[in-house]
Design an enzyme around this catalytic site. Structure first.
Site, PDB file in Angstrom:
ATOM      1  N   ASP A  96      23.415  22.793  19.685  1.00 58.43           N
ATOM      2  CA  ASP A  96      22.308  23.469  20.387  1.00 58.43           C
ATOM      3  C   ASP A  96      22.168  23.149  21.883  1.00 58.43           C
ATOM      4  OD1 ASP A  96      21.868  23.516  17.674  1.00 58.43           O
ATOM      5  OD2 ASP A  96      19.948  22.503  17.757  1.00 58.43           O
ATOM      6  N   GLU A 102      14.063  26.038  12.397  1.00 54.74           N
ATOM      7  CA  GLU A 102      14.237  24.993  13.413  1.00 54.74           C
ATOM      8  C   GLU A 102      14.333  25.599  14.814  1.00 54.74           C
ATOM      9  OE1 GLU A 102      17.569  23.053  11.442  1.00 54.74           O
ATOM     10  OE2 GLU A 102      18.973  24.512  12.237  1.00 54.74           O
TER      11      GLU A 102
HETATM   12  C1  FRU Z   1      19.990  23.015  14.800  1.00 53.71           C
HETATM   13  C2  FRU Z   1      19.851  21.550  14.520  1.00 53.71           C
HETATM   14  C3  FRU Z   1      18.504  21.077  14.977  1.00 53.71           C
HETATM   15  C4  FRU Z   1      18.714  19.628  15.207  1.00 53.71           C
HETATM   16  C5  FRU Z   1      20.122  19.593  15.751  1.00 53.71           C
HETATM   17  C6  FRU Z   1      20.908  18.389  15.366  1.00 53.71           C
HETATM   18  O1  FRU Z   1      21.247  23.463  15.074  1.00 53.71           O
HETATM   19  O2  FRU Z   1      20.043  21.313  13.153  1.00 53.71           O
HETATM   20  O3  FRU Z   1      17.469  21.384  14.076  1.00 53.71           O
HETATM   21  O4  FRU Z   1      17.801  19.096  16.101  1.00 53.71           O
HETATM   22  O5  FRU Z   1      20.766  20.744  15.259  1.00 53.71           O
HETATM   23  O6  FRU Z   1      22.137  18.351  16.003  1.00 53.71           O
END
Ligand code: FRU
Length: 674
Positions: free
Chosen positions: A206, A381
Site C-alpha cells: 500500500d 481496510e
Molecule cells: C492492505 C493491508 C493493510 C495493512 C497493510 C499491511 O493491503 O493489509 O490493511 O495495514 O496491508 O502491509
C-alpha cells in the site's frame, strides 16, 4: 597500561570481558541440550536445513538451526531456553518462517512476562533481528520459540542467539542498494515500469502517508527491507517535485521489536497542535498502525526535517482497542469544525470508526459507518474520505468515502468500493449505494494526498498496482509498483435509460504526465476489420512506454479495439464489447500468466456512449495497463507481463460501420535515470 590491566581484571571478575559477544545458543549440537521442548513441531533435535516437505531453508549459521516444520505445518510445540543473565545491550538472532505473531515467533521472557517478541516474514530465508535490551540489564531472561499454528506458514525458523553490544545491521539493504545502484539493469529490468513508481529493491504494498510539504510530494509505502515478499512491514519513502520523477529515500519508519509499521497517513501539523515542532517549523506527523503482539494500535511518529528522520512518540499508542483488526488510519484537518478527523477500520467487523482530536494525541470517538456496501467482503481496510467538486456544477461538492476489501471485489480478489454522501465533521451519511473504484484486478488501497497547495485546487490519489490474490508477480529484485497519480472529481452520469443519474468518481491521470510525451504517432485507422491488423510497424513504439488516445465508434459487430502485440501469440486486447456494453481488458494471452491460476482473464467496465462514441485513454508501461474510459468515469487497471520486446499496435473491429477515430499514440520517456 596498568589501567588497562586493571580494567581487564575487573571485567573478567564480572564474568565477561569487553565487548565480546556472548553466545546464548547456536544449535550446532545433535540434541537440544538444556532447552525444554514441548509438542512435536521441533523434532528430536536441531534441524540441518529444510525438513521433509519444506522449501529450501537458507540464511542460518553453521550446521544446525531451530525449525518447527517437523511433521509439517500441522505440528505445534515450544522450545524454551535455560535462563541467562542480560549483560549486553542487544539480544540478536536469525529468524525466518511464518509471520503471524499470534501463532509463531520468538519471545524474550523475564519471569513469565513476555518483554520482546519477533516473528518471521513468510520466508524460509532467515534474516538478522535484534532486541534492544539495554533497559533490562542484569535481569534473568529466557527465550521461548513457539509454534501454535497448524495452517499455512505455521512454522518458525531461528538460529544463533547472541548477546551483543553491536547488533548486526538488521538487513543488508544498504549494501545491496549500493550494488544495485551501480548495476546496468538499474530500474531497467524487463518488467520494470518506466513511468510508474516502484521501489528499487524488495517488496512493496500500500501507499502510505501521501502528503505535500515544502515543495515535495511524499510517497511512503508498505515496504519489506528484508526481502521480496511481504514481511517486516516498515514505511519506505520517496519524494518528488512533480509527481513524475521520484527520489528513493532511506526507510522512514521501521518495524520495532516485533511491531510492524502498517498502513497509515501523514499530515503537516501547520499550527503545531501536537507540540512536536514549532510555529516556524511545523512537524510532519505520521499516524500509522502498529501491528504486533496480537493486536493493532494507532501510533504517531514525527519529523521536523522534511521527513528525512522520524521519531516515534514515546507515549504511543494513541488508540488501542485491544483488537487484532483495527488498522489503517487516515487523518485530515476538518476546517469547518477546526479539528483533526481520523477514520480507521475495524477490519474484521467491516466497520469504519471516526475519531476527532485537537492535538493528534488524544482522540474521541465521533461515529461509526458500516457494515455497508458489498456483502462479499471478508474485511475492510485502508479507508479514505475527502470532499470533491461535482463537474459542471460550480460550487457544489460531495464527500467520498473509500474503503478496500482483501477479497470479493468486482474483478476477483482484492479491490476498493466508494460511497458518495455528506460528512458534517462528525458523521458520514451515504446518499448512494456503493460503487467499484476500479474494474481491473490491480488497484488497491488508494489514498489521497494531504495538504496539497490550495492553488492546485485538486485532489490526487494513487493506489497499489497489484491484487493480494495474485500479488507474487514474476519480478525481481523488486515487487510491485503504484498506479499513476490520478486527479479526482465527481460527475453526474446516466449509464442507461432505465437507471437514474448518479454521481460517479472520475479518475484521470494527472496533467503532469503529458510532460513525458516525446513524440506522437497518428496511425491510419481506415478500413479496420477482422482479423486485427498492424497499425504501426514493429519497433515504432520503442518499448512498452506509451500512451494511446482514441475514440471508438461501435458499428454492427460485437467488438472493436486494439491489441498490443508483443509476440506471435502474445497480446493484450483492449476494446469495447457492444453486447456487454462494456470496455474490457483481456490479458489471457498477455505474456507470463501462469504464475497464478487466477491471473489470466478478461475484465469489464460498464461504458456508455457519449456522442455515439467511447473515448479511451490507455497508459501502457512495461508491465501495466490503465484504461481511462470517457474521461475517467470508469477505469480498468491490470498488470501484464509481456515477454516479447517488439510491440506492435493492431486495430480490429468485428463488423460493419465501426470506426476508431482520433487515434494518437504518444511515446513517453522514462522517469528513471539511465
Ligand atoms: C492492505 C493491508 C493493510 C495493512 C497493510 C499491511 O493491503 O493489509 O490493511 O495495514 O496491508 O502491509
Amino acid at each position: 597500561m596498568i589501567l588497562r590491566i586493571l580494567a581487564t581484571l575487573v571485567l573478567s571478575a564480572c564474568g565477561v570481558s569487553g565487548d565480546e559477544d556472548i553466545v546464548i545458543a547456536d544449535f550446532e549440537a545433535a540434541t537440544w541440550g538444556d532447552w525444554q521442548i514441548s509438542g512435536t513441531a521441533f523434532g528430536s533435535g536441531p534441524a540441518a536445513g529444510a525438513l521433509p516437505g519444506q522449501m529450501s531453508v537458507a540464511g542460518f549459521q553453521g550446521r544446525g538451526l531451530v525449525n518447527s516444520f517437523a511433521g509439517g505445518d500441522e505440528s505445534t510445540g515450544t522450545a524454551l531456553s535455560p535462563p541467562f543473565r542480560i549483560e549486553r545491550s542487544h539480544v540478536a538472532f536469525l529468524i525466518g518462517g511464518g509471520a503471524d505473531a499470534a501463532k509463531v515467533g520468538v519471545e524474550l521472557l523475564i519471569g513469565e512476562q513476555v518483554v520482546r517478541q519477533a516473528t518471521g516474514a513468510e520466508s524460509e530465508d532467515l534474516v538478522g533481528d535484534a532486541w534492544d535490551v539495554s533497559e533490562l540489564q542484569q535481569q534473568l531472561a529466557r527465550i521461548r520459540i513457539y509454534d501454535y499454528a497448524s495452517g499455512g506458514w505455521g512454522h518458525i525458523n531461528a538460529d544463533h542467539f547472541i548477546q551483543t553490544d553491536t547488533p548486526p545491521e538488521r538487513f543488508d539493504l544498504t549494501a545491496r542498494l549500493e550494488q544495485y545502484r551501480k548495476s546496468a539493469e538499474y530500474m531497467d529490468e524487463m518488467f520494470r515500469p518506466q513511468f510508474h513508481f516502484s521501489p528499487e529493491l524488495n517488496w512493496m504494498n500500500d501507499p502510505n502517508g501521501l502528503v505535500f510539504h515544502d515543495g515535495e510530494y511524499h510517497l511512503f509505502h508498505q515496504y519489506n527491507p528484508a526481502g521480496n515478499t511481504w514481511g517486516h512491514m516498515s514505511w519506505g519513502h520517496a519524494v518528488s517535485r512533480d509527481l513524475l520523477h521520484w527520489e528513493h529515500l532511506p526507510l522512514a519508519i521501521p518495524e520495532v521489536n516485533g511491531v510492524m509499521a502498517f498502513s497509515g497517513c501523514c499530515v503537516v501539523d501547520t499550527q503545531n497542535t501536537s507540540g512536536f515542532g514549532s510555529d516556524e517549523n511545523p512537524p510532519m506527523v505520521a499516524i500509522y498502525t502498529g501491528h504486533g503482539h496480537g493486536r493493532q494500535v494507532q501510533n504517531l511518529a514525527w519529523s521536523i526535517d522534511r521527513g528525512r528522520t522520524w521519531r516515534l512518540w514515546e507515549d504511543n499508542p494513541v488508540l488501542d482497542l485491544n483488537n487484532p483488526d483495527f488498522r489503517d488510519p487516515k487523518v485530515f484537518w476538518h476546517h469547518p469544525s477546526q479539528k483533526w478527523v481520523m477514520l480507521v477500520s475495524l477490519a474484521a467487523e467491516r466497520v469504519l470508526v471516526f475519531y476527532g482530536s485537537t492535538n493528534l494525541k488524544q482522540w474521541t470517538e465521533l461515529s461509526r459507518f458500516g457494515p455497508a456496501g458489498s456483502i462479499q467482503k471478508p474485511n475492510w481496510e485502508c479507508p479514505d474520505l475527502f470532499e470533491l467538486p461535482v463537474e459542471g456544477r460550480p460550487g457544489e461538492t460531495r464527500w467520498v468515502l473509500e474503503a478496500d476489501m482483501g477479497a470479493g471485489a468486482i474483478a476477483g480478489g482484492s479491490g476498493g468500493e466508494y460511497f458518495v454522501g455528506e460528512f458534517n465533521g462528525t458523521e458520514f451519511r451515504a446518499s448512494q449505494h456503493a460503487q467499484w473504484v476500479d474494474f481491473g484486478r490491480d488497484f488497491y488501497a488508494p489514498i489521497s494526498w494531504n495538504n496539497l497547495p490550495q492553488q492546485q485546487q485538486r485532489q490526487v490519489w494513487l493506489g497499489w498496482f497489484n491484487n493480494w490474490e495474485t500479488c507474487l508477480v514474476p519480478t525481481s529484485p523488486w515487487r510491485s509498483c503504484m498506479s499513476v497519480p490520478r486527479t479526482l472529481s465527481l460527475r453526474s452520469v446516466q449509464f442507461n435509460n432505465e437507471e437514474p443519474e448518479q454521481l460517479v468518481l472520475v479518475q484521470q491521470p494527472i496533467e503532469e504526465l503529458k510532460q513525458l510525451r516525446t513524440s506522437t504517432l497518428t496511425p491510419d485507422t481506415s478500413g479496420i476489420a477482422w482479423p486485427p491488423t498492424a497499425a504501426t510497424s514493429p519497433g515504432d513504439l520503442g518499448g512498452y512506454e506509451f500512451e494511446l488516445e482514441a475514440t471508438l465508434i461501435p458499428g454492427q459487430g460485437r467488438s472493436l479495439g486494439f491489441r498490443i502485440r508483443s509476440g506471435s501469440d502474445e497480446y493484450t486486447e483492449i476494446g469495447f464489447d457492444r453486447w456487454q456494453n462494456a470496455v474490457y481488458v483481456d490479458r489471457t494471452h498477455s505474456g507470463v500468466v501462469d504464475f497464478h491460476p487466477r491471473f489470466a482473464g478478461r475484465h469489464l467496465a460498464p461504458a456508455r456512449l457519449v456522442d455515439s462514441g467511447i473515448q479511451l485513454r490507455v497508459l501502457i508501461d512495461r508491465s501495466t495497463v490503465e484504461v481511462f474510459i470517457n474521461d475517467g468515469e470508469a477505469v480498468i487497471s491490470d498488470r501484464i507481463f509481456p515477454v516479447g520486446d517488439d510491440p506492435v499496435l493492431e486495430l480490429f473491429c468485428g463488423g460493419e460501420g465501426a470506426q476508431i477515430r482520433d487515434l494518437r499514440v504518444h511515446r513517453l520517456q522514462t522517469v528513471w535515470r539511465k
